[in-house]
Enzyme design. Structure first.
Site, PDB file in Angstrom:
ATOM      1  N   LYS A 158       5.464  -4.242   1.997  1.00 33.08           N
ATOM      2  CA  LYS A 158       5.068  -4.583   0.624  1.00 33.08           C
ATOM      3  C   LYS A 158       6.284  -5.209  -0.046  1.00 33.08           C
ATOM      4  CE  LYS A 158       1.061  -1.653   0.256  1.00 33.08           C
ATOM      5  NZ  LYS A 158       1.043  -0.811   1.471  1.00 33.08           N
ATOM      6  N   TYR A 194       8.400  -1.657  27.157  1.00 33.51           N
ATOM      7  CA  TYR A 194       7.818  -0.332  26.906  1.00 33.51           C
ATOM      8  C   TYR A 194       8.946   0.672  26.667  1.00 33.51           C
ATOM      9  CZ  TYR A 194       2.782  -0.575  27.824  1.00 33.51           C
ATOM     10  OH  TYR A 194       1.450  -0.782  27.721  1.00 33.51           O
ATOM     11  N   ARG A 213       5.509  -6.060   8.845  1.00 36.99           N
ATOM     12  CA  ARG A 213       4.586  -4.923   8.790  1.00 36.99           C
ATOM     13  C   ARG A 213       5.097  -3.735   9.603  1.00 36.99           C
ATOM     14  NH1 ARG A 213      -0.060  -5.780   6.161  1.00 36.99           N
ATOM     15  NH2 ARG A 213       0.300  -7.769   5.149  1.00 36.99           N
ATOM     16  N   ASP A 223       4.039   9.110  -1.168  1.00 40.39           N
ATOM     17  CA  ASP A 223       3.751   7.858  -0.465  1.00 40.39           C
ATOM     18  C   ASP A 223       4.201   6.753  -1.422  1.00 40.39           C
ATOM     19  OD1 ASP A 223       2.682   5.519   0.470  1.00 40.39           O
ATOM     20  OD2 ASP A 223       0.748   6.380   1.023  1.00 40.39           O
ATOM     21  N   THR A 249       5.046   2.001   3.701  1.00 39.31           N
ATOM     22  CA  THR A 249       4.880   0.839   4.559  1.00 39.31           C
ATOM     23  C   THR A 249       6.169   0.040   4.392  1.00 39.31           C
ATOM     24  OG1 THR A 249       3.773  -0.188   2.694  1.00 39.31           O
ATOM     25  CG2 THR A 249       2.374   0.539   4.491  1.00 39.31           C
ATOM     26  N   GLU A 290       8.470   4.334  25.621  1.00 38.88           N
ATOM     27  CA  GLU A 290       7.873   5.630  25.260  1.00 38.88           C
ATOM     28  C   GLU A 290       8.966   6.660  24.971  1.00 38.88           C
ATOM     29  OE1 GLU A 290       5.417   6.930  28.437  1.00 38.88           O
ATOM     30  OE2 GLU A 290       5.492   9.016  27.806  1.00 38.88           O
TER      31      GLU A 290
HETATM   32  N1  DSN Z   1      -4.458  -1.683   0.918  1.00 38.69           N
HETATM   33  C1  DSN Z   1      -3.101  -1.652   0.448  1.00 38.69           C
HETATM   34  C2  DSN Z   1      -2.993  -2.265  -0.914  1.00 38.69           C
HETATM   35  O1  DSN Z   1      -3.391  -3.383  -1.065  1.00 38.69           O
HETATM   36  O2  DSN Z   1      -2.492  -1.645  -1.834  1.00 38.69           O
HETATM   37  C3  DSN Z   1      -2.614  -0.288   0.464  1.00 38.69           C
HETATM   38  O3  DSN Z   1      -2.681   0.247   1.721  1.00 38.69           O
END
Ligand code: DSN
Length: 440
Positions: free
Chosen positions: A227, A53, A233, A198, A224, A55
């Protein structure tokens, strides 16, 4: 990879993991938002860092025993600053949606007006779409793309100047073209809005200089990490020099929005894996792979066009392709391709005639195929597979009444279940995949 302990403790889960790994190996994975996390990041995810943990932020934790966790988080931050060329980074968001929500919390009050690209036009749920709380807690106004698939800058101008949003999003999930960061940001600056890019889908393009960076034009960048970055993730929020010029202390609001407003405990094993992935992304081979992802996408787009498919915007600048396959055909194609072990997703198209549930398009991309080592030669085969599957189901199309459509869907499902040609394509797909193992 071995999972001896898992096998001993929970054979059922072990078996499901093996099945999923086998599925991934044998499948042509064309979902453009998916990637293959490297083995080092997968090892990092499996470390006992998950036990801890922590925090708070580095050197300001509430609990003791965080001296190594602090080092790891600091390392992830400094590597991210170097890769993205930004002065401030928060690596704690659990994923892209919490990262985006933290941006709202840092810049807006509930019911403030915000603007983003419409979901039906390729935008993201968290940019103010009604199915997300971002479209309920804020007064969301949406801008659109034109019929040709490119962002409609005149519409953006109208939406922003008329509504004066406090926050403007630039970014999307299904947009095959370069984002006009400069043009949209200049309009947003006229009304004093915060501008957030984004870049989840294209962050790898940006850090490899394959896509212009939003840094000079926007205040905040979110992404994110799972990708095309080939990472585990997670999510990150970055603040640019532009924001620091506007308000040098505002980054503190981002930190506060992530913790304690929205999240409490960072996922330390995830932070470690992000730090490792950042290290890998700072190597030259990462850049070369990103160029190949785009080369493959452009080549695949060309081949699909030659087969007679209609491409939204007639091509692509990045890793993804959007095809207009006709009303309801998006769902038919996705399901038939699934039977042939080709995975992609149905998607709305600009000026979608039906709905997000039964859309007229499919979205596909080249990241995973490229990460497996496939090049132009294989893209030609992939175009051919998609064409053959599409021909196999050409008699299925949109029907006028709901009853007819339901009846047809039933027939369609039976048809693809027993179709020998789809089975044959599946074997060819598995053979192609076997030459490009995921973890060599
Ligand atoms: N759902 C994702 C995608 O496949 O592009 C984006 O968050």
């Amino acid at each position: 990879m071995n999972f001896d302990n898992l096998k001993k403790t929970d054979p059922l889960c072990y078996d499901l993991v093996l099945k999923e790994m086998e599925r991934q190996e044998n499948t042509l994975e064309l979902i453009p938002s998916e990637c293959i996390a490297s083995l080092s990041t997968i090892e990092a995810l499996g470390t006992p860092l998950t036990n801890k943990y922590s925090e708070g932020y580095a050197w300001k934790r509430y609990y003791g025993g965080n001296e190594y966790i602090d080092e790891i988080e600091k390392l992830a931050i400094s590597r991210a600053k170097e890769l993205f060329k930004v002065p401030y980074v928060n690596v704690q968001p659990y994923s892209g949606s919490p990262a985006n929500f933290a941006v709202y919390c840092a810049t807006c009050e509930p019911w403030d007006t915000i603007a983003g690209q419409s979901l039906l036009d390729g935008g993201h749920l968290t940019h103010g779409w009604s199915a997300s709380m971002t479209g309920k807690f804020f007064n969301s106004v949406q801008y659109h793309v034109k019929g040709d698939g490119y962002i409609d800058i005149e519409n953006v101008r109208k939406v922003i100047l008329e509504n004066k949003p406090k926050l403007v999003w630039i970014g999307a999930s299904a947009y095959p073209r370069e984002f006009p960061f400069k043009e949209i940001a200049e309009i947003a600056h006229q009304v004093g809005a915060y501008v957030a890019a984004d870049i989840a889908h294209i962050s790898w393009l940006v850090v490899s200089w394959v896509h212009p960076s939003p840094n000079p034009y926007v205040h905040i960048i979110t992404t994110t990490t799972h990708k095309t970055l080939r990472w585990p993730r997670g999510g990150m929020i970055m603040v640019t020099d532009l924001w620091l010029q506007k308000d040098p202390d505002l980054w503190k609001k981002i930190d506060k929005a992530v913790f304690p407003w929205l999240q409490w405990w960072p996922h330390n094993h995830q932070t470690l894996a992000i730090a490792v992935a950042l290290w890998e992304a700072l190597s030259p081979s990462f850049v070369e792979q990103n160029f190949q992802i785009v080369r493959n996408a452009k080549f695949l787009a060309e081949k699909l066009q030659e087969k007679g498919f209609r491409l939204i915007s007639w091509g692509t600048d990045n890793h993804l392709i959007l095809l207009d396959v006709g009303p309801w055909r998006g769902i038919f194609l996705q399901e038939a391709l699934d039977k042939a072990w080709i995975t992609l997703n149905k998607n709305t198209i600009p000026e979608e005639p039906v709905s997000a549930f039964f859309p007229s398009g499919i979205r596909l991309g080249t990241p995973i195929m490229t990460m497996r080592g496939m090049k132009e030669h294989e893209m030609k085969k992939v175009a051919d597979f998609i064409y053959r599957v599409s021909e196999e189901i050409k008699e299925f199309s949109y029907l006028d009444t709901k009853e007819e459509r339901l009846e047809q869907m039933k027939k369609f499902k039976e048809y693809i279940e027993k179709n020998d040609s789809l089975l044959k394509i599946k074997k060819e797909v598995a053979e192609l995949c076997s030459n490009f193992p995921i973890y060599r």
